[in-house]
Motif scaffolding. Structure first.
Motif, PDB file in Angstrom:
ATOM      1  N   VAL A  78       0.859  -1.190   0.000  1.00  0.00           N
ATOM      2  CA  VAL A  78       0.000   0.000   0.000  1.00  0.00           C
ATOM      3  C   VAL A  78       0.896   1.241   0.000  1.00  0.00           C
ATOM      4  O   VAL A  78       1.694   1.446   0.918  1.00  0.00           O
ATOM      5  N   GLY A  79       0.759   2.026  -1.052  1.00  0.00           N
ATOM      6  CA  GLY A  79       1.566   3.233  -1.196  1.00  0.00           C
ATOM      7  C   GLY A  79       1.269   4.231  -0.089  1.00  0.00           C
ATOM      8  O   GLY A  79       0.164   4.277   0.450  1.00  0.00           O
ATOM      9  N   TYR A  84      -0.355   7.372   6.815  1.00  0.00           N
ATOM     10  CA  TYR A  84      -1.560   7.024   7.591  1.00  0.00           C
ATOM     11  C   TYR A  84      -1.239   6.876   9.073  1.00  0.00           C
ATOM     12  O   TYR A  84      -2.124   6.895   9.924  1.00  0.00           O
ATOM     13  N   SER A 106       5.506  -1.366  -0.474  1.00  0.00           N
ATOM     14  CA  SER A 106       5.230  -0.738  -1.770  1.00  0.00           C
ATOM     15  C   SER A 106       6.462   0.035  -2.265  1.00  0.00           C
ATOM     16  O   SER A 106       7.233   0.567  -1.459  1.00  0.00           O
ATOM     17  N   VAL A 108       6.246   2.801  -3.386  1.00  0.00           N
ATOM     18  CA  VAL A 108       5.954   4.177  -3.027  1.00  0.00           C
ATOM     19  C   VAL A 108       5.780   4.312  -1.519  1.00  0.00           C
ATOM     20  O   VAL A 108       4.707   4.660  -1.035  1.00  0.00           O
ATOM     21  N   GLN A 127       7.468  -4.768  -3.399  1.00  0.00           N
ATOM     22  CA  GLN A 127       6.615  -4.591  -4.584  1.00  0.00           C
ATOM     23  C   GLN A 127       7.227  -3.556  -5.513  1.00  0.00           C
ATOM     24  O   GLN A 127       7.667  -2.487  -5.082  1.00  0.00           O
ATOM     25  N   TYR A 129       6.713  -1.307  -9.171  1.00  0.00           N
ATOM     26  CA  TYR A 129       5.941  -0.828 -10.321  1.00  0.00           C
ATOM     27  C   TYR A 129       6.867  -0.704 -11.519  1.00  0.00           C
ATOM     28  O   TYR A 129       8.069  -0.479 -11.352  1.00  0.00           O
ATOM     29  N   THR A 155       3.893  -5.515  -9.816  1.00  0.00           N
ATOM     30  CA  THR A 155       2.514  -5.077 -10.085  1.00  0.00           C
ATOM     31  C   THR A 155       2.381  -4.648 -11.536  1.00  0.00           C
ATOM     32  O   THR A 155       3.098  -3.766 -12.005  1.00  0.00           O
ATOM     33  N   LYS A 251       1.411  -9.383  -9.875  1.00  0.00           N
ATOM     34  CA  LYS A 251       0.197  -8.896  -9.197  1.00  0.00           C
ATOM     35  C   LYS A 251      -0.667  -8.098 -10.167  1.00  0.00           C
ATOM     36  O   LYS A 251      -0.177  -7.178 -10.830  1.00  0.00           O
ATOM     37  N   HIS A 275      -6.511  -4.510  -7.932  1.00  0.00           N
ATOM     38  CA  HIS A 275      -5.951  -3.350  -7.245  1.00  0.00           C
ATOM     39  C   HIS A 275      -6.977  -2.752  -6.269  1.00  0.00           C
ATOM     40  O   HIS A 275      -7.040  -1.541  -6.060  1.00  0.00           O
ATOM     41  N   GLY A 276      -7.811  -3.627  -5.711  1.00  0.00           N
ATOM     42  CA  GLY A 276      -8.823  -3.141  -4.777  1.00  0.00           C
ATOM     43  C   GLY A 276      -9.834  -2.218  -5.438  1.00  0.00           C
ATOM     44  O   GLY A 276     -10.371  -1.313  -4.804  1.00  0.00           O
ATOM     45  N   ARG A 278      -9.358  -0.079  -7.794  1.00  0.00           N
ATOM     46  CA  ARG A 278      -8.827   1.281  -7.967  1.00  0.00           C
ATOM     47  C   ARG A 278      -8.372   1.564  -9.387  1.00  0.00           C
ATOM     48  O   ARG A 278      -7.940   2.665  -9.693  1.00  0.00           O
ATOM     49  N   ASP A 306      -6.164 -10.944  -3.668  1.00  0.00           N
ATOM     50  CA  ASP A 306      -6.621  -9.869  -2.787  1.00  0.00           C
ATOM     51  C   ASP A 306      -7.771  -9.138  -3.461  1.00  0.00           C
ATOM     52  O   ASP A 306      -8.274  -9.561  -4.503  1.00  0.00           O
ATOM     53  N   VAL A 309     -11.064  -8.728   0.623  1.00  0.00           N
ATOM     54  CA  VAL A 309     -10.959  -9.555   1.839  1.00  0.00           C
ATOM     55  C   VAL A 309     -11.056  -8.632   3.059  1.00  0.00           C
ATOM     56  O   VAL A 309     -10.218  -7.758   3.245  1.00  0.00           O
ATOM     57  N   ILE A 328      -4.248  -8.718   2.145  1.00  0.00           N
ATOM     58  CA  ILE A 328      -5.221  -7.703   2.559  1.00  0.00           C
ATOM     59  C   ILE A 328      -4.607  -6.305   2.448  1.00  0.00           C
ATOM     60  O   ILE A 328      -3.452  -6.100   2.798  1.00  0.00           O
TER      61      ILE A 328
HETATM   62  C1  FNR Z   1      -3.086   0.123  -2.971  1.00  0.00           C
HETATM   63  N1  FNR Z   1      -2.625  -0.906  -3.793  1.00  0.00           N
HETATM   64  C2  FNR Z   1      -1.315  -0.887  -4.229  1.00  0.00           C
HETATM   65  N2  FNR Z   1      -0.823  -1.937  -4.963  1.00  0.00           N
HETATM   66  C3  FNR Z   1       0.469  -1.975  -5.340  1.00  0.00           C
HETATM   67  O1  FNR Z   1       0.880  -2.936  -5.981  1.00  0.00           O
HETATM   68  N3  FNR Z   1       1.307  -0.925  -5.027  1.00  0.00           N
HETATM   69  C4  FNR Z   1       0.891   0.169  -4.325  1.00  0.00           C
HETATM   70  O2  FNR Z   1       1.661   1.080  -4.052  1.00  0.00           O
HETATM   71  C5  FNR Z   1      -0.486   0.210  -3.948  1.00  0.00           C
HETATM   72  N4  FNR Z   1      -0.990   1.292  -3.280  1.00  0.00           N
HETATM   73  C6  FNR Z   1      -2.261   1.251  -2.746  1.00  0.00           C
HETATM   74  C7  FNR Z   1      -2.712   2.305  -1.955  1.00  0.00           C
HETATM   75  C8  FNR Z   1      -3.961   2.217  -1.337  1.00  0.00           C
HETATM   76  C9  FNR Z   1      -4.419   3.330  -0.451  1.00  0.00           C
HETATM   77  C10 FNR Z   1      -4.773   1.076  -1.529  1.00  0.00           C
HETATM   78  C11 FNR Z   1      -6.100   0.933  -0.842  1.00  0.00           C
HETATM   79  C12 FNR Z   1      -4.334   0.057  -2.347  1.00  0.00           C
HETATM   80  C13 FNR Z   1      -3.461  -2.098  -4.004  1.00  0.00           C
HETATM   81  C14 FNR Z   1      -3.252  -3.109  -2.879  1.00  0.00           C
HETATM   82  O3  FNR Z   1      -1.990  -3.702  -2.947  1.00  0.00           O
HETATM   83  C15 FNR Z   1      -4.278  -4.252  -2.942  1.00  0.00           C
HETATM   84  O4  FNR Z   1      -4.257  -4.835  -4.217  1.00  0.00           O
HETATM   85  C16 FNR Z   1      -5.696  -3.806  -2.609  1.00  0.00           C
HETATM   86  O5  FNR Z   1      -5.709  -2.912  -1.520  1.00  0.00           O
HETATM   87  C17 FNR Z   1      -6.539  -5.028  -2.293  1.00  0.00           C
HETATM   88  O6  FNR Z   1      -7.851  -4.697  -2.069  1.00  0.00           O
HETATM   89  P1  FNR Z   1      -8.478  -4.494  -0.589  1.00  0.00           P
HETATM   90  O7  FNR Z   1      -7.894  -5.557   0.319  1.00  0.00           O
HETATM   91  O8  FNR Z   1      -8.060  -3.133  -0.162  1.00  0.00           O
HETATM   92  O9  FNR Z   1      -9.920  -4.648  -0.841  1.00  0.00           O
END
Ligand code: FNR
Length: 379
Positions: A78-79, A84, A106, A108, A127, A129, A155, A251, A275-276, A278, A306, A309, A328
């Protein structure tokens, strides 16, 4: 406020975070259909209840890439995790470590690889990018390897950024005064919640280390904005393989044909993920995409999943749909934002407790027995 389930942390995080950060975490792309479906489709998965088998010797652990995990859960990358909670990557990584599961850093991150990895009792994952700046990628891979990271999560679903309307409305899309103040405060060594502390903030670790100068949030946003690379292809993965010798997970796989390509390419695992919710709204939820992918891969490489979850029961559902392990994102981030390392530890304990209930009432006493056989058609 009473916290009795992982989802209670969402409201707690909302109370604590400035709106632009809460919505950045909580939101998804476009109309957020996929974001909602991730959660709803998983919650709709019905399991066969079975009773009267001795479940007193239940074991939630698994082995993955030669490592033991106490529960089949890893923290998704999670970037800006250090936005947070202060030094958020360190706090989350410690909680994962204590629980006996991997933390995946991440690209980031606010804290650099070198700040987090040496403090842990087990190797973390890293992870990456794809960025146009291949020099950055090479540098990050070498540093992750030198720090002993055990797996690379590559990713591939971010060749372009998703359109996130909430970010535009909340002010997260572009630098602004509120964000600047918060960044100053949260990254300041003497930071306290909601207190604007003036002074020199920390920088964005992994990118600053590469550039050899302090990189703040605004510089980073400009750098990243200019560096998404829509030319990414399997050739880039071959290039990365030259620099990364350990297990590599891809991923962002959502289609069986891409999963087969990952097997052909020689990936050690895939992460079924949107990517949740996103990136591209309207794509399948991970829960819906997973069974066909598991069928295509047929146990040749590891499948992680993911997106959606939210609790320990969801972990069992994802495994029954075909995953070997889950990851998660928001579930641990809300807890981190609300209560730091203790919050993440608590949420992971709740996940285990709920997993045990689900395994007991479906009569499986080890994770390997969580198979599609547990699924039942509901209505
Ligand atoms: C992410 N995700 C993400 N994935 C990744 O590969 N590199 C990253 O930097 C980020 N940054 C990121 C920021 C925020 C705020 C969120 C919520 C998500 C995606 C993350 O790895 C993952 O795939 C999702 O969060 C999974 O979904 P759930 O568990 O949030 O529903």
């Amino acid at each position: 406020m009473i916290i009795s389930s992982p989802s209670d942390y969402r409201a707690a995080a909302q109370k604590r975070l400035p709106p632009f950060l809460f919505h950045y975490i909580d939101g998804g792309a476009y109309a957020e259909k996929t974001l909602r479906r991730n959660v709803d489709d998983l919650a709709d998965v019905a399991l066969r209840q079975r009773v009267l088998k001795d479940m007193s010797q239940l074991d939630t652990s698994i082995e993955l890439f030669g490592e033991k995990l106490s529960i089949p859960v890893a923290l998704s990358p999670v970037g800006l995790t250090g936005m947070y909670a202060q030094r958020g990557e360190v706090q989350a990584a410690h909680a994962a470590d204590k629980k006996g599961i991997p933390f995946c850093m991440s690209t980031v991150s606010v804290c650099p690889i070198e700040e987090v990895a040496p403090k842990l009792g087990r190797p973390m994952w890293f992870q990456l990018y794809v960025l146009k700046d291949r020099g950055f990628m090479k540098n990050a891979l070498e540093r992750a390897q030198a720090a002993g990271c055990s797996a690379l999560v590559f990713t591939v679903d971010m060749p372009v950024p998703g359109a996130r309307y909430r970010d535009a409305h909340s002010g997260m899309s572009g630098p602004n005064a509120a964000m600047r103040r918060y960044w100053q405060a949260v990254t300041h060594p003497h930071w306290a919640w909601n207190v604007g502390v003036h002074g020199k903030p920390h920088d964005l670790g992994n990118i600053s280390k590469y550039m050899g100068k302090a990189v703040g949030l605004e510089d980073y946003m400009g750098y990243l904005g200019a560096n998404f690379d829509p030319s990414i292809s399997w050739k880039d993965l071959e290039w990365i393989r030259e620099f990364w010798k350990g297990p590599m997970l891809i991923k962002g796989i959502l289609d069986p044909e891409d999963a087969k390509d990952a097997v052909r390419f020689g990936a050690d695992g895939i992460i079924v993920s949107n990517h949740g919710g996103r990136q591209l709204d309207g794509v399948l939820s991970s829960a819906r995409a997973l069974p066909a992918i598991a069928d295509a891969v047929k146990g040749q490489i590891k499948i992680l999943a993911d997106s959606g979850v939210r609790n320990g029961l969801d972990v069992v559902r994802m495994l029954a749909l075909g995953a070997d392990c889950t990851m998660i994102g928001r579930a641990f981030i809300y807890a981190l934002a609300a209560a730091g390392q203790d919050g993440v530890s608590h949420v992971l304990d709740l996940f285990e407790k709920e997993m045990r209930v689900a395994m007991t009432l479906t009569s499986v006493n080890k994770v390997a027995d969580i198979t599609p056989d547990l699924l039942v058609q509901s209505a």
